[in-house]
Design a protein around this motif. Structure first.
Motif, PDB file in Angstrom:
ATOM      1  N   THR A  69      -7.026 -15.400  -5.949  1.00 29.79           N
ATOM      2  CA  THR A  69      -8.323 -14.754  -5.905  1.00 29.79           C
ATOM      3  C   THR A  69      -8.232 -13.242  -5.714  1.00 29.79           C
ATOM      4  N   GLY A  70      -9.356 -12.568  -5.982  1.00 28.99           N
ATOM      5  CA  GLY A  70      -9.469 -11.141  -5.696  1.00 28.99           C
ATOM      6  C   GLY A  70      -8.768 -10.254  -6.696  1.00 28.99           C
ATOM      7  N   GLY A  71      -8.120  -9.214  -6.174  1.00 24.01           N
ATOM      8  CA  GLY A  71      -7.419  -8.251  -7.026  1.00 24.01           C
ATOM      9  C   GLY A  71      -5.966  -8.615  -7.193  1.00 24.01           C
ATOM     10  N   ALA A  72      -5.693  -9.780  -7.746  1.00 23.61           N
ATOM     11  CA  ALA A  72      -4.324 -10.305  -7.856  1.00 23.61           C
ATOM     12  C   ALA A  72      -3.805 -10.251  -9.282  1.00 23.61           C
ATOM     13  N   GLN A  73      -4.299  -9.291 -10.080  1.00 27.98           N
ATOM     14  CA  GLN A  73      -3.836  -9.211 -11.463  1.00 27.98           C
ATOM     15  C   GLN A  73      -2.339  -8.953 -11.565  1.00 27.98           C
ATOM     16  N   ALA A  83     -16.841 -12.850  -6.720  1.00 30.55           N
ATOM     17  CA  ALA A  83     -17.152 -14.230  -7.112  1.00 30.55           C
ATOM     18  C   ALA A  83     -16.018 -15.185  -6.778  1.00 30.55           C
ATOM     19  N   SER A  84     -14.781 -14.699  -6.857  1.00 25.33           N
ATOM     20  CA  SER A  84     -13.634 -15.572  -6.582  1.00 25.33           C
ATOM     21  C   SER A  84     -13.363 -15.739  -5.093  1.00 25.33           C
ATOM     22  N   GLU A  85     -13.986 -14.892  -4.248  1.00 28.83           N
ATOM     23  CA  GLU A  85     -13.658 -14.907  -2.814  1.00 28.83           C
ATOM     24  C   GLU A  85     -14.862 -15.219  -1.926  1.00 28.83           C
ATOM     25  N   ARG A  86     -15.805 -15.973  -2.456  1.00 25.69           N
ATOM     26  CA  ARG A  86     -16.997 -16.334  -1.678  1.00 25.69           C
ATOM     27  C   ARG A  86     -16.802 -17.579  -0.828  1.00 25.69           C
ATOM     28  N   TYR A  87     -15.677 -18.247  -0.940  1.00 21.38           N
ATOM     29  CA  TYR A  87     -15.582 -19.598  -0.394  1.00 21.38           C
ATOM     30  C   TYR A  87     -14.689 -19.731   0.840  1.00 21.38           C
TER      31      TYR A  87
END
Length: 252
Positions: free
Chosen positions: A177-181, A222-226
């Motif tokens: 998730t997040g900025g893990a490109q 959006a990827s780190e809301r959970y």
């Protein structure tokens, strides 16, 4: 009601922050009142979240993105003054956990995103084993990267950015998730058919096209809301505290 130090110990015991070399301090970032009754969770300790927590009469806020990061100027001015002043005025504790919240095997951001998307992790990759490697929980495959991206868009209520080099079926999926490109190359090396993260930078489009692995950026927020509500809810239940997740929308 619970004592603040006991709640902090519960978060630390669960997330093990000492295991990680992180970009900022994990744990209690701002000290507030000693007795807690209500924890608000959110993604980022923004002014909007703090204002919402005040309105909800929260005693503590639990977030993924706290106030303090490596490389900051160290001054308390502008936006930093506004956020800190509001927390201190209302005696609200701020707990923040970055990489430890990403990594927790069942309650963390990666695990919870997988749960949201119907994915089952069967292995890890990358630094600190932050990346998850797995497949659909039902053991099947997505017909194509476009099919996977459409599924993600439906589950997260947000259209993702897709770099899809081929129309082949997607079975082995990596995500972080997040900025893990920057984890994309490790995902390719791990044999993934597709990689899901929050953001995309310029190099990843080329890697996807040249290596034949789909890259899907579904939004950092959006990827780190959970993870935050999962962890805060778990600890709140442990102490019999009220818990409210407040999602401050962010298009990034």
């Amino acid at each position: 009601m619970a004592h603040q130090p006991a709640v902090l110990s519960a978060f630390d015991d669960l997330l093990q922050p000492a295991r990680f070399k992180d970009y900022g301090p994990n744990g209690l970032q701002v000290e507030g009142k000693t007795e807690l009754r209500h924890i608000v969770s959110g993604v980022t300790a923004s002014l909007a979240l703090i204002e919402a927590a005040v309105a909800a009469q929260a005693d503590a806020i639990f977030v993924h993105h706290g106030l303090f990061w490596r490389g900051q100027s160290g001054t308390v001015t502008g936006w930093m003054k506004q956020r800190l002043a509001l927390l201190l005025r209302h005696d609200i504790n701020l707990y923040a956990y970055h990489l430890p919240l990403d990594a927790h095997p069942t309650l963390g951001n990666n695990a919870q995103l997988g749960l949201q998307l119907g994915l089952e992790g069967v292995g890890c990759f990358g630094d600190n084993d932050l990346g998850f490697l797995g497949q659909r929980r039902d053991g099947g495959a997505f017909a194509s990267a476009q099919d996977l991206a459409a599924h993600i868009g439906k589950q997260l209520n947000r259209s993702p950015v897709l770099i899809a080099p081929a129309q082949t079926a997607i079975k082995k999926i990596a995500w972080c998730t997040g900025g893990a490109q920057s984890y994309f190359e490790a995902a390719i090396a791990a044999g993934a058919d597709a990689f899901i993260t929050g953001e995309i930078s310029e190099p990843q489009a080329h890697y996807a096209r040249e290596c034949g692995v789909a890259f899907i950026a579904c939004g950092h927020h959006a990827s780190e809301r959970y993870g935050a509500p999962a962890v805060a809810g778990h600890v709140a239940a442990q102490f019999g505290l009220a818990h409210t997740f407040i999602d401050i929308d962010n298009p990034a």
